[in-house]
Motif scaffolding. Structure first.
Motif, PDB file in Angstrom:
ATOM      1  N   ILE A 181       0.832  -1.207   0.000  1.00 44.32           N
ATOM      2  CA  ILE A 181       0.000   0.000   0.000  1.00 44.32           C
ATOM      3  C   ILE A 181       0.868   1.258   0.000  1.00 44.32           C
ATOM      4  CG2 ILE A 181      -1.725   1.305   1.336  1.00 44.32           C
ATOM      5  CD1 ILE A 181      -2.834  -1.129  -0.229  1.00 44.32           C
ATOM      6  N   ARG A 182       1.987   1.229   0.702  1.00 49.04           N
ATOM      7  CA  ARG A 182       2.902   2.386   0.718  1.00 49.04           C
ATOM      8  C   ARG A 182       3.346   2.732  -0.714  1.00 49.04           C
ATOM      9  NH1 ARG A 182       5.683   4.471   4.970  1.00 49.04           N
ATOM     10  NH2 ARG A 182       5.325   2.575   6.185  1.00 49.04           N
ATOM     11  N   GLU A 183       3.663   1.714  -1.510  1.00 54.77           N
ATOM     12  CA  GLU A 183       4.064   1.953  -2.896  1.00 54.77           C
ATOM     13  C   GLU A 183       2.941   2.631  -3.680  1.00 54.77           C
ATOM     14  OE1 GLU A 183       5.591  -1.551  -4.855  1.00 54.77           O
ATOM     15  OE2 GLU A 183       6.829  -2.052  -3.106  1.00 54.77           O
ATOM     16  N   MET A 184       1.709   2.167  -3.476  1.00 54.15           N
ATOM     17  CA  MET A 184       0.574   2.792  -4.168  1.00 54.15           C
ATOM     18  C   MET A 184       0.392   4.247  -3.747  1.00 54.15           C
ATOM     19  SD  MET A 184      -2.479   0.020  -4.436  1.00 54.15           S
ATOM     20  CE  MET A 184      -3.400   1.112  -5.514  1.00 54.15           C
ATOM     21  N   LEU A 185       0.533   4.500  -2.459  1.00 56.63           N
ATOM     22  CA  LEU A 185       0.348   5.866  -1.963  1.00 56.63           C
ATOM     23  C   LEU A 185       1.453   6.788  -2.485  1.00 56.63           C
ATOM     24  CD1 LEU A 185      -0.746   5.026   1.679  1.00 56.63           C
ATOM     25  CD2 LEU A 185      -2.211   5.801  -0.206  1.00 56.63           C
ATOM     26  N   ASN A 186       2.674   6.289  -2.553  1.00 59.54           N
ATOM     27  CA  ASN A 186       3.764   7.088  -3.133  1.00 59.54           C
ATOM     28  C   ASN A 186       3.502   7.362  -4.608  1.00 59.54           C
ATOM     29  OD1 ASN A 186       5.554   7.679  -0.976  1.00 59.54           O
ATOM     30  ND2 ASN A 186       6.238   5.560  -0.981  1.00 59.54           N
ATOM     31  N   ASP A 187       2.988   6.348  -5.332  1.00 56.88           N
ATOM     32  CA  ASP A 187       2.603   6.577  -6.729  1.00 56.88           C
ATOM     33  C   ASP A 187       1.478   7.606  -6.809  1.00 56.88           C
ATOM     34  OD1 ASP A 187       4.474   4.823  -7.739  1.00 56.88           O
ATOM     35  OD2 ASP A 187       3.043   3.184  -8.071  1.00 56.88           O
ATOM     36  N   GLY A 188       0.585   7.592  -5.830  1.00 59.60           N
ATOM     37  CA  GLY A 188      -0.488   8.577  -5.791  1.00 59.60           C
ATOM     38  C   GLY A 188       0.029   9.997  -5.666  1.00 59.60           C
ATOM     39  N   LEU A 189       1.064  10.176  -4.878  1.00 61.92           N
ATOM     40  CA  LEU A 189       1.665  11.512  -4.754  1.00 61.92           C
ATOM     41  C   LEU A 189       2.315  11.922  -6.074  1.00 61.92           C
ATOM     42  CD1 LEU A 189       3.180  11.392  -1.163  1.00 61.92           C
ATOM     43  CD2 LEU A 189       1.083  12.537  -1.930  1.00 61.92           C
ATOM     44  N   ARG A 190       2.921  10.963  -6.756  1.00 60.63           N
ATOM     45  CA  ARG A 190       3.495  11.265  -8.070  1.00 60.63           C
ATOM     46  C   ARG A 190       2.385  11.621  -9.069  1.00 60.63           C
ATOM     47  NH1 ARG A 190       7.158   7.543  -6.150  1.00 60.63           N
ATOM     48  NH2 ARG A 190       6.304   5.672  -7.110  1.00 60.63           N
ATOM     49  N   LEU A 191       1.270  10.906  -8.993  1.00 60.82           N
ATOM     50  CA  LEU A 191       0.128  11.214  -9.843  1.00 60.82           C
ATOM     51  C   LEU A 191      -0.356  12.638  -9.579  1.00 60.82           C
ATOM     52  CD1 LEU A 191      -2.129  10.203 -11.809  1.00 60.82           C
ATOM     53  CD2 LEU A 191      -3.395   9.513  -9.758  1.00 60.82           C
ATOM     54  N   ALA A 192      -0.464  12.999  -8.317  1.00 61.15           N
ATOM     55  CA  ALA A 192      -0.917  14.349  -7.951  1.00 61.15           C
ATOM     56  C   ALA A 192       0.055  15.420  -8.440  1.00 61.15           C
ATOM     57  CB  ALA A 192      -1.099  14.450  -6.437  1.00 61.15           C
ATOM     58  N   ALA A 193       1.335  15.050  -8.560  1.00 61.28           N
ATOM     59  CA  ALA A 193       2.348  15.995  -9.035  1.00 61.28           C
ATOM     60  C   ALA A 193       2.393  16.070 -10.557  1.00 61.28           C
ATOM     61  CB  ALA A 193       3.716  15.599  -8.490  1.00 61.28           C
ATOM     62  N   GLY A 194       1.517  15.297 -11.225  1.00 61.07           N
ATOM     63  CA  GLY A 194       1.434  15.361 -12.672  1.00 61.07           C
ATOM     64  C   GLY A 194       2.265  14.322 -13.397  1.00 61.07           C
ATOM     65  N   GLU A 195       2.890  13.418 -12.653  1.00 58.06           N
ATOM     66  CA  GLU A 195       3.674  12.370 -13.303  1.00 58.06           C
ATOM     67  C   GLU A 195       2.744  11.306 -13.882  1.00 58.06           C
ATOM     68  OE1 GLU A 195       6.989  10.755 -11.091  1.00 58.06           O
ATOM     69  OE2 GLU A 195       7.205  12.630  -9.977  1.00 58.06           O
ATOM     70  N   ASP A 196       3.250  10.605 -14.871  1.00 62.51           N
ATOM     71  CA  ASP A 196       2.486   9.538 -15.514  1.00 62.51           C
ATOM     72  C   ASP A 196       2.734   8.245 -14.745  1.00 62.51           C
ATOM     73  OD1 ASP A 196       0.905   8.185 -17.345  1.00 62.51           O
ATOM     74  OD2 ASP A 196       2.575   7.841 -18.724  1.00 62.51           O
TER      75      ASP A 196
END
Length: 143
Positions: free
Chosen positions: A33-48
């Motif tokens: 879940i930590r990996e998903m949440l970190n990806d979520g922050l990247r998503l929020a920052a506009g990363e693909d």
């Protein structure tokens, strides 16, 4: 993706997340879940990233139901109770709860598809807003 209610676990993607978490060794669920949440922050920052805002919301809510008292405070009787219980993250540490809170808040901003659909549309969904606020409250109290 099918959605049957605006709650954090009311979609096919959320059901899939719960099944994936349940399939993980209980001790490995937190890192999954930590990996998903970190990806979520990247998503929020506009990363693909290969993730949708609804996935991040479900992951953050999974952390919220996993903290002491979270399941009782956040889950409506009959709302996939067995699936949620089987997916709970044992021994959530404060850093994971803080990341879940940060990720959840990052999804609740104008321009984010999840926010625009459930909070800031012509027909906002009170259930989604209430679920968001409840999860934020649980996570704030835990960390």
């Amino acid at each position: 993706m099918g959605t049957w209610n605006p709650g954090p676990f009311g979609s096919d993607a959320a059901a899939d997340l719960l099944d994936l978490a349940a399939a993980e060794d209980p001790g490995a669920r937190g890192e999954f879940i930590r990996e998903m949440l970190n990806d979520g922050l990247r998503l929020a920052a506009g990363e693909d990233v290969d993730l949708f805002p609804e996935d991040v919301v479900a992951a953050a809510n999974l952390v919220a139901i996993s903290v002491p008292g979270g399941l009782e405070r956040l889950v409506v009787e009959g709302e996939q109770t067995a699936r949620l219980t089987n997916s709970v993250i044992p021994d959530v540490d404060p850093s994971l709860a803080a990341l879940a809170l940060e990720s959840l808040r990052a999804m609740a901003v104008p321009g984010n598809d999840w926010y625009d659909t459930y909070f800031d549309s012509d027909n906002p969904e009170p259930e989604a807003v209430d679920a968001f606020r409840a999860a934020v409250g649980v996570l704030q109290e835990f960390r």
